[in-house]
Scaffold this motif. Structure first.
Motif, PDB file in Angstrom:
ATOM      1  N   LYS A 273       0.865  -1.489   0.082  1.00  0.00           N
ATOM      2  CA  LYS A 273       0.002   0.037   0.051  1.00  0.00           C
ATOM      3  C   LYS A 273       0.769   1.328   0.062  1.00  0.00           C
ATOM      4  N   LEU A 274       2.033   1.330   0.067  1.00  0.00           N
ATOM      5  CA  LEU A 274       2.904   2.592   0.045  1.00  0.00           C
ATOM      6  C   LEU A 274       3.744   2.576  -1.335  1.00  0.00           C
ATOM      7  N   SER A 275       4.042   3.576  -1.720  1.00  0.00           N
ATOM      8  CA  SER A 275       4.743   3.887  -2.948  1.00  0.00           C
ATOM      9  C   SER A 275       6.247   3.618  -2.960  1.00  0.00           C
ATOM     10  N   PRO A 276       6.994   3.367  -4.149  1.00  0.00           N
ATOM     11  CA  PRO A 276       8.380   3.218  -3.979  1.00  0.00           C
ATOM     12  C   PRO A 276       8.995   4.433  -3.412  1.00  0.00           C
ATOM     13  N   SER A 360       4.801  11.199  -4.862  1.00  0.00           N
ATOM     14  CA  SER A 360       4.756  11.720  -6.297  1.00  0.00           C
ATOM     15  C   SER A 360       5.698  12.986  -6.164  1.00  0.00           C
ATOM     16  N   SER A 361       5.881  13.349  -7.398  1.00  0.00           N
ATOM     17  CA  SER A 361       6.353  14.782  -7.837  1.00  0.00           C
ATOM     18  C   SER A 361       5.554  16.005  -7.678  1.00  0.00           C
ATOM     19  N   ASP A 362       5.792  17.207  -7.587  1.00  0.00           N
ATOM     20  CA  ASP A 362       5.059  18.325  -7.560  1.00  0.00           C
ATOM     21  C   ASP A 362       4.203  18.303  -6.305  1.00  0.00           C
ATOM     22  N   ILE A 363       4.992  18.159  -5.082  1.00  0.00           N
ATOM     23  CA  ILE A 363       4.301  18.197  -4.012  1.00  0.00           C
ATOM     24  C   ILE A 363       4.531  19.627  -3.311  1.00  0.00           C
TER      25      ILE A 363
END
Length: 368
Positions: A273-276, A360-363
């Motif tokens: 459930k977690l992103s890399p 993610s990017s753009d946080i």
């Protein structure tokens, strides 16, 4: 929300939402628990029953922060107080139990927390409280407030303790029972009772809670309000009982003192459930000033910000308080623990920086 910020090394002032309190009195509640009462500062310490303050101490040459619930009520107690139970190996709890004395000045972060409610003299509520150990602390402040603000409301308290001599606030609770016999009913549940104990004993279970509530039902009152605080086992049992009776989750208030955030993260990882975990550039705006910095793989947003000496808010660092709350304007994060946030806050995009990692990017995050 309050703006609660870590002090810059070159700055002697932390900010408007920090203050100092002078210890007025230290009361021994049990062999391993003390209540610390403070002098009222100027300006007056404004708080709601059930909230907590975060103490900022320097121990062993390092700054440490711990949050403790206020056991007092602003409606009845002239001096605010916290109750601290000693934790085995606990740096701060042992210090406060053994070394704190009247006259000592302690820096704090002003009160926070959602474990509270509004009061009105016309209310006819039934407050159902289930506490375990030091979980009685915030509940005590709420009970006091009910008695003075809502003359037609009633309280049912189920309080779990290890032994009779470990019942915190025993004398005060006995006095309340005598003063309000028609408004307060207390059921002590002792897990390791003496041979002479005649009350509830053993492990608290759902059937015990349901039996008490069925036998202490007030049909003429409004929908009950449920408050539970203490070890996870006690709270889970209480909530299961409340929900099995058919009460809405919105009427149930829970306050956690402990979260094993690392274990929760491992569980989420194993469930996929977690992103890399990747190093990502993020932008955080604090008090109108924006900072761009990298969050290394494996670190939380708060950890990375503090490493850059950015004045980001924090206290418990385990996702239980809201001192590190920020609003996610863009991007995505993995929030390991969100117990400190309400459902409406989560829906509005708020996150806890101490338990969130970039996904993610753009946080972009704004901390007000």
């Amino acid at each position: 929300m309050f703006n609660l910020f870590k002090k810059k090394k070159e700055d002697n002032k932390r900010g408007d939402h920090y203050m100092s309190l002078k210890v007025r009195e230290v009361v021994k509640e049990t062999s391993d628990t003390v209540t610390i009462y403070f002098e009222q500062p100027e300006p007056y310490l404004d708080y709601k029953p059930g909230q907590y303050i975060s103490l900022i101490l320097e121990l062993g040459g390092k700054e440490v922060r711990r949050s403790y619930s206020l056991c007092t009520s602003p409606f009845t107690d002239p001096h605010p107080g916290i109750t601290v139970k000693r934790v085995k190996g606990g740096l701060v709890s042992n210090y406060l139990n053994e070394q704190i004395r009247p006259g000592k000045t302690i820096e704090i972060m002003k009160p926070l927390g959602h474990f509270t409610t509004e009061f009105h003299s016309k209310n006819k509520n039934h407050f159902v409280m289930v506490a375990g150990g030091s979980g009685i602390t915030p509940i005590m402040g709420i009970i006091k407030s009910v008695f003075v603000n809502e003359p037609e409301s009633k309280v049912t308290l189920i309080y779990c303790s290890r032994s009779e001599d470990q019942i915190i606030f025993k004398k005060q609770l006995d006095a309340f029972e005598s003063k309000y016999p028609d408004r307060l009913k207390i059921f002590h549940n002792i897990s390791q009772p003496s041979s002479g104990w005649t009350g509830l004993k053993g492990r608290l279970d759902v059937e015990k809670v349901k039996t008490i509530l069925n036998e202490n039902n007030y049909p003429g009152l409004d929908t009950p309000k449920f408050f539970t605080c203490g070890p996870d086992g006690v709270m889970d049992t209480a909530i299961s009982a409340f929900e099995s009776i058919g009460f809405n989750k919105k009427s149930i208030f829970k306050e956690s003192f402990f979260s094993d955030i690392h274990a929760k993260e491992e569980t989420l990882k194993s469930e996929g459930k977690l992103s890399p975990e990747l190093t990502r550039e993020i932008e955080v705006t604090v008090e109108g000033q924006s900072y761009s910095f990298e969050v290394p793989a494996g670190k939380t947003i708060l950890e990375a910000g503090l490493d850059k000496d950015i004045n980001m808010p924090y206290s418990c660092q385990s996702g239980l308080c809201t001192a590190c709350r920020g609003k996610l304007i863009s991007g995505k994060v993995d929030m390991i623990e969100d117990a400190g946030l309400s459902e409406s806050e989560i829906a509005a995009g708020y996150i806890l920086c101490c338990s969130s990692k970039p996904a993610s990017s753009d946080i972009k995050i704004v901390i007000e």
